[in-house]
Design a protein around this motif. Structure first.
Motif, mmCIF file in Angstrom:
data_model
loop_
_atom_site.group_PDB
_atom_site.id
_atom_site.type_symbol
_atom_site.label_atom_id
_atom_site.label_comp_id
_atom_site.label_asym_id
_atom_site.label_seq_id
_atom_site.Cartn_x
_atom_site.Cartn_y
_atom_site.Cartn_z
ATOM 1 N N CYS A 117 0.838 -1.211 0.000
ATOM 2 C CA CYS A 117 0.000 0.000 0.000
ATOM 3 C C CYS A 117 0.860 1.242 0.000
ATOM 4 O O CYS A 117 0.348 2.349 0.012
ATOM 5 N N SER A 167 2.815 2.199 2.411
ATOM 6 C CA SER A 167 3.097 2.692 3.764
ATOM 7 C C SER A 167 4.106 1.756 4.436
ATOM 8 O O SER A 167 4.423 0.682 3.928
ATOM 9 N N CYS A 190 -4.581 -6.036 7.601
ATOM 10 C CA CYS A 190 -3.584 -5.214 8.280
ATOM 11 C C CYS A 190 -4.297 -4.198 9.170
ATOM 12 O O CYS A 190 -5.247 -3.546 8.746
ATOM 13 N N GLN A 191 -3.835 -4.092 10.421
ATOM 14 C CA GLN A 191 -4.502 -3.164 11.351
ATOM 15 C C GLN A 191 -4.218 -1.710 10.998
ATOM 16 O O GLN A 191 -4.953 -0.821 11.399
ATOM 17 N N ASP A 192 -3.136 -1.485 10.267
ATOM 18 C CA ASP A 192 -2.793 -0.104 9.926
ATOM 19 C C ASP A 192 -3.544 0.379 8.697
ATOM 20 O O ASP A 192 -4.149 1.436 8.704
ATOM 21 N N CYS A 193 -3.478 -0.437 7.626
ATOM 22 C CA CYS A 193 -4.023 0.058 6.352
ATOM 23 C C CYS A 193 -5.279 -0.689 5.911
ATOM 24 O O CYS A 193 -5.929 -0.276 4.955
ATOM 25 N N ARG A 231 -0.581 1.776 -6.273
ATOM 26 C CA ARG A 231 -1.475 1.394 -5.171
ATOM 27 C C ARG A 231 -1.538 2.513 -4.136
ATOM 28 O O ARG A 231 -2.599 2.827 -3.615
ATOM 29 N N TYR A 232 -0.386 3.102 -3.843
ATOM 30 C CA TYR A 232 -0.373 4.241 -2.907
ATOM 31 C C TYR A 232 -1.319 5.338 -3.408
ATOM 32 O O TYR A 232 -2.077 5.925 -2.649
ATOM 33 N N GLU A 281 -3.830 4.951 -5.171
ATOM 34 C CA GLU A 281 -5.143 4.336 -5.417
ATOM 35 C C GLU A 281 -5.519 4.454 -6.905
ATOM 36 O O GLU A 281 -6.650 4.761 -7.267
ATOM 37 N N HIS A 285 -6.695 4.607 1.971
ATOM 38 C CA HIS A 285 -6.723 3.246 2.509
ATOM 39 C C HIS A 285 -5.986 3.088 3.847
ATOM 40 O O HIS A 285 -6.407 2.303 4.683
ATOM 41 N N SER A 286 -4.908 3.854 4.065
ATOM 42 C CA SER A 286 -4.170 3.732 5.331
ATOM 43 C C SER A 286 -4.838 4.499 6.461
ATOM 44 O O SER A 286 -4.358 4.456 7.595
ATOM 45 N N SER A 341 -5.791 9.713 -6.313
ATOM 46 C CA SER A 341 -6.395 9.827 -7.651
ATOM 47 C C SER A 341 -7.918 9.779 -7.612
ATOM 48 O O SER A 341 -8.575 10.217 -8.560
#
Lengths: 288, 288
Positions: A43, A45, A58-61, A262-263, A265, B204-205, B238
């Motif tokens: 992602c 991050s 994932c608990q973060d993302c 992906r970052y 989106e 998403h994060s 995006s």
């Protein structure tokens, strides 16, 4: 003597086995129950490298956790961060289309390994899209030597006839790894003679005009980007995002480009929408 | 007298018929062979309204010509141009993600009927993405009354605690038609209490963090945008393009939004990727 050596080696082997299994025994885990290694789908991050012991999210993302190794290994990420950064010069001018330059800016600045800056004719602010006032980081005369030059479009008309700019583009092309035009920015490459013998694309309303301006090139429609090697051109406005992601994929690998997409989106990215001109096709445009 | 009047009217009718058919006769065209009316698929350029007599491709933009009427009629385009423009205030801040604010800027500025400007805490320049220096058009204190407020994301952390900004957002929400957040900009809406009882989305994060910050809202993942009526939130970076196109479609019609998407060469836009919250679902988030 042999018996002593043999039993000593048995003793060492037994000690090693106990030492190796003790962390598992301490947690009452048998060797068959060694914890899984799960990582979230990339992602962009820091959690991309965080190890989890079971599948889930994932608990973060919030991305799904997948068994295996991280998409980008820790060592690869560290190597990328330490590697020499490539200079990316984004040329901006009065009337530059905001998304033409913002798309590649976002892509390169969100990926490790690029040092991105804006450059203009002078250090005076320019107006993009009629209302966005941007002060460039550099002028043509003090701009650091670029490895990648981005030429966005918009109202490029007055700049195509600017000799200082065209000379700067010609000079940059003698050492730059990639010259990337977006939209009508291809007109600047054409004026500098850099599309001769190449295949290229541009904004849909500009296809015919560019073909007339550069008869030795073959200008393609309905193509998201065209990669001739050093010279990469994209279709209009939003296509600059795809072209920049393609350049990242070529220079840094598909995994890195996918992580950036992906970052952002931008799952809409389809790497195969562009045309990568094969070496055998280069120069073919001149003969058609 | 009646006979004279009758024959005079016959004479006038004959003259009218000859006059009406003469252009066709001059070109040897029978009334059955009246030329077709073809128009190019809407590309956002002036040629959208140019009439062609046979199918093929538009000489200006290269788009296929389709028999019928233009996608947007001349009168509709004129009406749109003359209608009162909606003010679109794009809030920018240090650390704002470039594509978060550039996407909606491109969409609204490329569509007739919107007066787009940037606004920040003060009139001092801000730095986006670490290198793009933008001087805002207005500060919070002198900003024209907005009809649409865009809250992009990025490093919004320091701004969520800024009382002047949160008060400005609350005040704008008392009269604005649309409050559109992109990415982590949703955190500003949450702080202003505008997500309570709503469904929303974000980067998403940031999904889990936003849910913790606004327990009375339902924060959704894997949703390109969520439209509650006045409050529209989008996923990351995006996705702001898609959210802004959705707002254009809602306020100006699908044809206008499609024309803008085509101009931007953003054929990747899929209007049904977002969630439009039905009136019966509003407030449902509080009960879950």
């Amino acid at each position: 003597m042999n018996i002593i050596l043999r039993y000593t080696s048995y003793l060492f082997a037994a000690c090693w086995l106990i030492a190796a299994c003790s962390p598992l025994l301490a947690k009452n885990i048998s060797p068959r129950e060694i914890p899984m290694s799960c990582y979230c789908k990339p992602c962009g991050s820091d959690c991309d490298l965080e190890r989890h012991e079971k599948p889930g999210n994932c608990q973060d993302c919030g991305m799904p956790l997948i068994e295996g190794t991280p998409a980008l290994s820790d060592s690869l990420m560290r190597t990328e961060k330490q590697a020499k950064k490539r200079n990316v010069a984004i040329f901006i001018h009065n009337g530059v289309e905001i998304l033409d330059f913002a798309g590649p800016s976002e892509v390169f600045a969100s990926t490790d390994g690029f040092n991105v800056y804006t450059v203009s004719l002078s250090e005076e602010p320019i107006i993009s899209q009629g209302f966005i006032k941007v002060t460039p980081n550099y002028s043509l005369t003090d701009c650091p030597k670029p490895d990648i030059v981005v030429l966005p479009g918009g109202d490029t008309g007055p700049f195509i006839e600017n000799k200082q700019l065209i000379d700067w583009i010609k000079n940059a092309s003698t050492h730059a790894e990639v010259m990337l035009s977006v939209c009508t920015g291809a007109g600047l490459l054409a004026k500098a003679g850099l599309l001769d013998g190449k295949q290229a694309t541009t904004f849909h309303s500009y296809i015919k005009k560019l073909q007339r301006a550069t008869p030795k090139a073959k200008i393609l429609s309905d193509t998201r980007f065209v990669d001739n090697g050093q010279i990469v051109t994209t279709a209009g406005v939003s296509a600059g995002i795809d072209g920049a992601l393609h350049v990242v994929a070529r220079l840094k690998g598909q995994a890195m480009a996918t992580q950036t997409a992906r970052y952002m989106e931008y799952d809409k990215w389809k790497p195969d929408e562009g045309l990568i001109v094969k070496p055998s096709e280069k120069g073919a445009a001149e003969n058609k």
